[in-house]
Design a protein around this motif. Structure first.
Motif, short mmCIF file in Angstrom:
data_model
loop_
_atom_site.label_atom_id
_atom_site.label_comp_id
_atom_site.label_asym_id
_atom_site.label_seq_id
_atom_site.Cartn_x
_atom_site.Cartn_y
_atom_site.Cartn_z
N LYS A 1 0.83 -1.21 0.00
CA LYS A 1 0.00 0.00 0.00
C LYS A 1 0.86 1.26 0.00
O LYS A 1 2.04 1.24 0.34
N ARG A 2 0.20 2.35 -0.37
CA ARG A 2 0.84 3.67 -0.32
C ARG A 2 0.54 4.28 1.04
O ARG A 2 -0.60 4.33 1.47
N VAL A 3 1.60 4.76 1.70
CA VAL A 3 1.49 5.22 3.09
C VAL A 3 2.03 6.64 3.22
O VAL A 3 3.04 6.98 2.60
N VAL A 4 1.38 7.45 4.05
CA VAL A 4 1.93 8.74 4.45
C VAL A 4 2.12 8.71 5.97
O VAL A 4 1.24 8.27 6.70
N ALA B 1 5.34 -1.67 2.65
CA ALA B 1 4.58 -0.64 1.94
C ALA B 1 5.23 -0.39 0.58
O ALA B 1 6.46 -0.37 0.47
N GLU C 1 5.07 2.31 -1.18
CA GLU C 1 5.54 3.69 -1.28
C GLU C 1 5.25 4.36 0.05
O GLU C 1 4.16 4.20 0.60
N VAL C 2 6.22 5.10 0.58
CA VAL C 2 6.01 5.81 1.84
C VAL C 2 6.45 7.26 1.68
O VAL C 2 7.57 7.54 1.23
N ASP D 1 -3.87 11.12 -0.84
CA ASP D 1 -3.82 10.19 -1.96
C ASP D 1 -3.47 8.77 -1.56
O ASP D 1 -3.67 7.84 -2.33
N GLN D 2 -2.89 8.61 -0.37
CA GLN D 2 -2.39 7.32 0.06
C GLN D 2 -3.51 6.43 0.61
O GLN D 2 -4.62 6.90 0.87
N ASP D 3 -3.19 5.15 0.81
CA ASP D 3 -4.14 4.18 1.36
C ASP D 3 -4.17 4.20 2.88
O ASP D 3 -5.16 3.84 3.50
N LEU E 1 -2.71 6.42 6.45
CA LEU E 1 -2.07 7.56 7.10
C LEU E 1 -1.68 7.14 8.50
O LEU E 1 -2.51 6.64 9.26
N VAL F 1 -9.46 6.13 3.83
CA VAL F 1 -8.05 5.95 4.18
C VAL F 1 -7.98 5.33 5.59
O VAL F 1 -8.70 5.76 6.49
#
Length: 199
Positions: free
Chosen positions: A62-65, A83, A85-86, A123-125, A127, A154
Motif C-alpha cells: 500500500k501507499r502510506v503517508v 509498503a 511507497e512511503v 492520496d495514500q491508502d 495515514l 483511508v
C-alpha cells in the motif's frame, strides 16, 4: 541508536536529550524555529512503528503517508513492513535531513514533503501519525481533518502515550504497549502507549 521498542530500526538520535531539549527550546524560540522533535524517538511513534512491524498486512503493498514524521521512525517501519511507497511529511525544515539520513541508515527509500497536509485530501491508502495530540490548538485542527480522511476510506492509525488531547471518542484501540522512554523528556521511564484507529 536503536529505539528500545523497535530494536530492528536504527536512528540518528540525540544522546543528551534533556540538555539538547532545554537548550534548543529556549534558543530556537528566540529565532522562531521549532524544538527538535526529529531528534527523539517519541513513545507514540515507537508504539505505532512496533504495531506496523508486527502487523505488516496493514501497509504491505500500500501507499502510506507518515504525518508529522519527525525522525522518520514510523515511515521506516512502514517501508520495512512492505509498503509499496512511503511519504514522510513534516513541516519542520530540519526534518527532511533527519528522515533521509535515517532512511539511508536502514536501507529504505522514502519520499518526503515539507507541505502542511492538514485540510488536504490524502492520496495514500494509509495515514500514520505518532504522538501528535500533545497540544490543544493542534489537536483542534488535526482531529476534524483525520476524521475526514478516514471517512474518505483511508486507514488512519495513531500512536499515543496518553496525551491530553487524544480524541478517544472517535477512535478504536488496536494494541497497547509499554514503551521505554527517556525520563528527561517524559514524566516516567515507561509510557503506556496505545495504537488507535480512526473510525
Amino acid at each position: 541508536m536503536t529505539p528500545p521498542h523497535v530494536p530492528e530500526i536504527r536512528l540518528h538520535l540525540a544522546s543528551e536529550a534533556h540538555e539538547l531539549w532545554l537548550k534548543t527550546e529556549d534558543e530556537l524560540a528566540e529565532i522562531g524555529l521549532p524544538p527538535p522533535f526529529w531528534a527523539f524517538a517519541w513513545a507514540g511513534g515507537q508504539g505505532l512503528a512496533r504495531y506496523i512491524l508486527d502487523h505488516p498486512d496493514i501497509v504491505s503493498g500500500k501507499r502510506v503517508v507518515d504525518f508529522a514524521s519527525g525522525s522518520g521512525l514510523v515511515a521506516i517501519a512502514a517501508r520495512m513492513a512492505g509498503a509499496s511507497e512511503v511519504l514522510a511529511a513534516d513541516i519542520d525544515p530540519w526534518t527532511e535531513t533527519a528522515v533521509l539520513l535515517n532512511a539511508g541508515l536502514n536501507g529504505v527509500d522514502l519520499g518526503f514533503t515539507g507541505a502542511n497536509l492538514i485540510g488536504s485530501a490524502v492520496d495514500q491508502d494509509v495515514l500514520l501519525a505518532g504522538d501528535v495530540f500533545y497540544d490543544r490548538d493542534f489537536a483542534a485542527v488535526l482531529v476534524p481533518w483525520l476524521e475526514r480522511v478516514a471517512a474518505d476510506g483511508v486507514t488512519v492509525l495513531v500512536g499515543d502515550p496518553g496525551r491530553a488531547y487524544l480524541p478517544k471518542d472517535c477512535l478504536d484501540a488496536c494494541a497497547v504497549y509499554e514503551v521505554p522512554v527517556t525520563r528527561a523528556l517524559e514524566d516516567s521511564e515507561v509510557k503506556k502507549t496505545t495504537v488507535w484507529r480512526f473510525r
